[in-house]
Design a protein around this motif. Structure first.
Motif, PDB file in Angstrom:
ATOM      1  N   ARG A 206       0.838  -1.211   0.000  1.00  0.00           N
ATOM      2  CA  ARG A 206       0.000   0.000   0.000  1.00  0.00           C
ATOM      3  C   ARG A 206       0.868   1.255   0.000  1.00  0.00           C
ATOM      4  NH1 ARG A 206      -3.146  -3.014   3.877  1.00  0.00           N
ATOM      5  NH2 ARG A 206      -2.214  -1.802   5.560  1.00  0.00           N
ATOM      6  N   GLN A 210       0.734   4.079  -2.789  1.00  0.00           N
ATOM      7  CA  GLN A 210       0.383   5.446  -2.384  1.00  0.00           C
ATOM      8  C   GLN A 210       1.529   6.413  -2.664  1.00  0.00           C
ATOM      9  OE1 GLN A 210      -0.780   4.295   1.515  1.00  0.00           O
ATOM     10  NE2 GLN A 210      -2.970   4.211   1.031  1.00  0.00           N
ATOM     11  N   THR A 218      -4.399  -2.631  -6.989  1.00  0.00           N
ATOM     12  CA  THR A 218      -5.414  -1.613  -6.700  1.00  0.00           C
ATOM     13  C   THR A 218      -6.761  -2.039  -7.268  1.00  0.00           C
ATOM     14  OG1 THR A 218      -3.661   0.021  -6.904  1.00  0.00           O
ATOM     15  CG2 THR A 218      -5.912   0.862  -6.833  1.00  0.00           C
ATOM     16  N   ALA A 219      -6.762  -2.457  -8.537  1.00  0.00           N
ATOM     17  CA  ALA A 219      -8.017  -2.891  -9.155  1.00  0.00           C
ATOM     18  C   ALA A 219      -8.499  -4.200  -8.544  1.00  0.00           C
ATOM     19  CB  ALA A 219      -7.821  -3.048 -10.661  1.00  0.00           C
ATOM     20  N   GLY A 222     -10.004  -3.364  -5.265  1.00  0.00           N
ATOM     21  CA  GLY A 222     -11.067  -2.368  -5.355  1.00  0.00           C
ATOM     22  C   GLY A 222     -10.630  -1.005  -4.858  1.00  0.00           C
ATOM     23  N   SER A 223      -9.646  -1.015  -3.949  1.00  0.00           N
ATOM     24  CA  SER A 223      -9.114   0.230  -3.395  1.00  0.00           C
ATOM     25  C   SER A 223      -7.769  -0.074  -2.747  1.00  0.00           C
ATOM     26  CB  SER A 223     -10.091   0.792  -2.354  1.00  0.00           C
ATOM     27  OG  SER A 223      -9.404   1.650  -1.465  1.00  0.00           O
ATOM     28  N   VAL A 224      -6.866   0.898  -2.805  1.00  0.00           N
ATOM     29  CA  VAL A 224      -5.531   0.697  -2.213  1.00  0.00           C
ATOM     30  C   VAL A 224      -5.656   0.349  -0.725  1.00  0.00           C
ATOM     31  CG1 VAL A 224      -3.318   1.811  -1.687  1.00  0.00           C
ATOM     32  CG2 VAL A 224      -4.480   2.312  -3.835  1.00  0.00           C
ATOM     33  N   ASP A 225      -6.612   0.990  -0.069  1.00  0.00           N
ATOM     34  CA  ASP A 225      -6.716   0.860   1.399  1.00  0.00           C
ATOM     35  C   ASP A 225      -7.026  -0.552   1.867  1.00  0.00           C
ATOM     36  OD1 ASP A 225      -6.344   3.569   1.449  1.00  0.00           O
ATOM     37  OD2 ASP A 225      -8.492   4.035   1.462  1.00  0.00           O
ATOM     38  N   VAL A 226      -7.596  -1.371   0.989  1.00  0.00           N
ATOM     39  CA  VAL A 226      -8.023  -2.703   1.446  1.00  0.00           C
ATOM     40  C   VAL A 226      -7.174  -3.831   0.849  1.00  0.00           C
ATOM     41  CG1 VAL A 226     -10.384  -2.019   2.009  1.00  0.00           C
ATOM     42  CG2 VAL A 226      -9.852  -2.780  -0.315  1.00  0.00           C
ATOM     43  N   HIS A 231      -3.763 -10.393  -1.701  1.00  0.00           N
ATOM     44  CA  HIS A 231      -3.686  -9.652  -2.964  1.00  0.00           C
ATOM     45  C   HIS A 231      -2.239  -9.590  -3.452  1.00  0.00           C
ATOM     46  CE1 HIS A 231      -7.602  -7.711  -1.520  1.00  0.00           C
ATOM     47  NE2 HIS A 231      -7.901  -8.336  -2.632  1.00  0.00           N
TER      48      HIS A 231
END
Ligand code: ZN
Length: 327
Positions: A206, A210, A218-219, A222-226, A231
Motif C-alpha cells: 500500500r 500510495q 489496486t483494481a 477495489g481500493s488501495v486501502d483494502v 492480494h
C-alpha cells in the motif's frame, strides 16, 4: 476390508474445536486421521463470551449427534488464539475476540459434553495437527510456522510439543530480526512479524502504491486501502512489479527468521502454513536458497522446508491432535 473397518471403528474418536475470531469450527476425527463429520458457524465475537461459548456447545452437540450418536468421544481438544493457560484450561483475552476476559473454556465444554478437554493456543495446535496428520508426519523434530495476518509457530521436539515454562514457547513471530527496528506491540524491538506477516506485506504494498507506483493490486482489491497479503501473493503470481518489489524485500527478513529457528532447534522439517505460504514455490524456492546459503552446514543438510498440508481443516485437525496426544 473387515480388519481395516474394525481398526477404524476401534480408533478413539475425538472432538476438535477451533475457536477463532471470525468462525467456530468443530469436527470429529479418529486417530487414523479420518474426519467423520464437521460443521462451522460464525463466532459473532461482539456477542461476548457467554453467548459465544453457548453457541459453541450447541455446535459441538450437533456435530456429535451426526458423527458420534452413541456419544462415545474419548476427549475434546481445543485450539484458540490468545494467552492460554493450558494447565488450568483458561483462555485469556484473545486479541481477535473483544471483551473476553478470562474464560475457563475447558471445564465449560467438558461439563457440557461429558468428556475430558485439553487446550493449546492455535499455533501450537496447528503444529500438533501438521505433525500427526499433515506435512510434518514422521519428522521427530519439526517446527511449524504460520504466516498470515501475524506470524506464529509451534515446536515439536522428540515427537512432543514443546510448551516452555508456562505454555508460551515458540512465539516465532517475535524473534528479533532488527534490534534497531520498530517497536512491536509485544514490547520488543524489530520482531519478525512487523516485517514479514501478511499485514506487514500488505502495508508495504500500500505504501509503495500510495507513493506513486502503479499496480494491478489496486483494481484487484477495489481500493488501495483494502489491499491484503493475499492480494500481494496473487499479484506476484501474475508478475506484478510492485508485488515483486515487496516480495524481494520480505524474503531475506523471513529467511533470517527461519535460519534463526533452524539454529535454535536443529529440526528435520519446517512446515510453513498460513495465507502467505500459498505463494507456493514463489516462497519456498528462494527461502530454501537463503537457508542453504546462511545456515550452519551441518544443520542445513538435514532440514527441509515444506508447505503445510491441512489448509482449511487445519484448525479442526490441530484441535483433534491436542485431544489425541492426551488420550
Ligand atoms: Zn513482537
Amino acid at each position: 476390508m473387515t480388519p481395516v473397518l474394525n481398526a477404524n471403528a476401534s480408533a478413539p474418536i475425538v472432538l476438535g474445536v477451533d475457536l477463532g475470531g471470525t468462525k467456530l469450527a468443530v469436527g470429529l476425527v479418529d486417530s487414523t486421521g479420518r474426519l467423520l463429520h464437521a460443521d462451522r458457524a460464525p463466532t459473532l465475537s461482539h456477542e461476548g463470551p457467554a453467548r459465544i461459548v453457548q453457541r459453541l456447545i450447541e455446535l459441538c452437540r450437533r456435530v456429535m449427534e451426526v458423527g458420534a450418536p452413541a456419544g462415545n468421544i474419548a476427549a475434546i481438544g481445543i485450539g484458540c488464539a490468545g494467552q492460554i493457560d493450558s494447565g488450568a484450561g483458561i483462555v485469556r483475552n484473545p486479541a481477535n475476540i473483544p471483551n473476553w476476559g478470562e474464560v475457563p473454556l475447558v471445564s465449560l465444554l467438558s461439563d457440557a459434553l461429558g468428556a475430558p478437554g485439553y487446550i493449546e493456543n492455535d499455533a501450537n495446535a496447528a503444529a500438533l495437527g501438521e505433525h500427526r496428520f499433515g506435512a510434518g508426519r514422521g519428522a521427530r523434530n519439526m517446527v511449524y510456522m504460520t504466516i498470515s495476518t501475524g506470524v506464529g509457530g509451534g515446536v515439536i521436539i522428540d515427537d512432543k510439543l514443546y510448551r516452555g515454562e508456562n505454555g508460551n514457547a515458540a512465539e516465532l513471530g517475535h524473534i528479533t530480526v532488527d534490534y534497531r527496528g520498530r517497536r512491536c506491540p509485544c514490547g520488543c524491538i524489530g520482531c519478525l512479524e512487523l516485517y514479514a506477516s501478511g499485514s506487514a506485506i500488505a502495508a508495504e504494498a500500500r505504501a509503495l502504491i500510495q507513493g506513486g507506483l502503479s499496480s494491478s493490486m489496486t483494481a484487484a482489491a477495489g481500493s488501495v486501502d483494502v489491499i491484503t497479503g493475499r492480494h500481494v501473493v496473487e499479484a506476484l503470481r501474475q508478475g506484478d512489479a510492485v508485488a515483486r518489489q515487496v516480495w524481494d524485500g520480505v524474503l531475506p527478513i523471513l529467511g533470517a527468521g527461519v535460519v534463526s529457528v533452524i539454529h535454535a532447534f536443529n529440526p528435520s522439517r519446517i512446515v510453513i502454513g498460513g495465507g502467505i505460504a500459498q505463494a507456493g514455490e514463489l516462497l519456498f524456492a528462494p527461502l530454501r536458497d537463503y537457508v542453504a546459503r546462511h545456515t550452519i552446514p551441518i544443520m542445513a543438510r538435514v532440514v527441509e522446508l515444506v508447505e503445510a498440508r491441512l489448509a482449511d481443516q487445519g484448525g479442526i485437525y490441530g484441535a483433534a491432535a491436542v485431544a489425541i496426544q492426551n488420550c
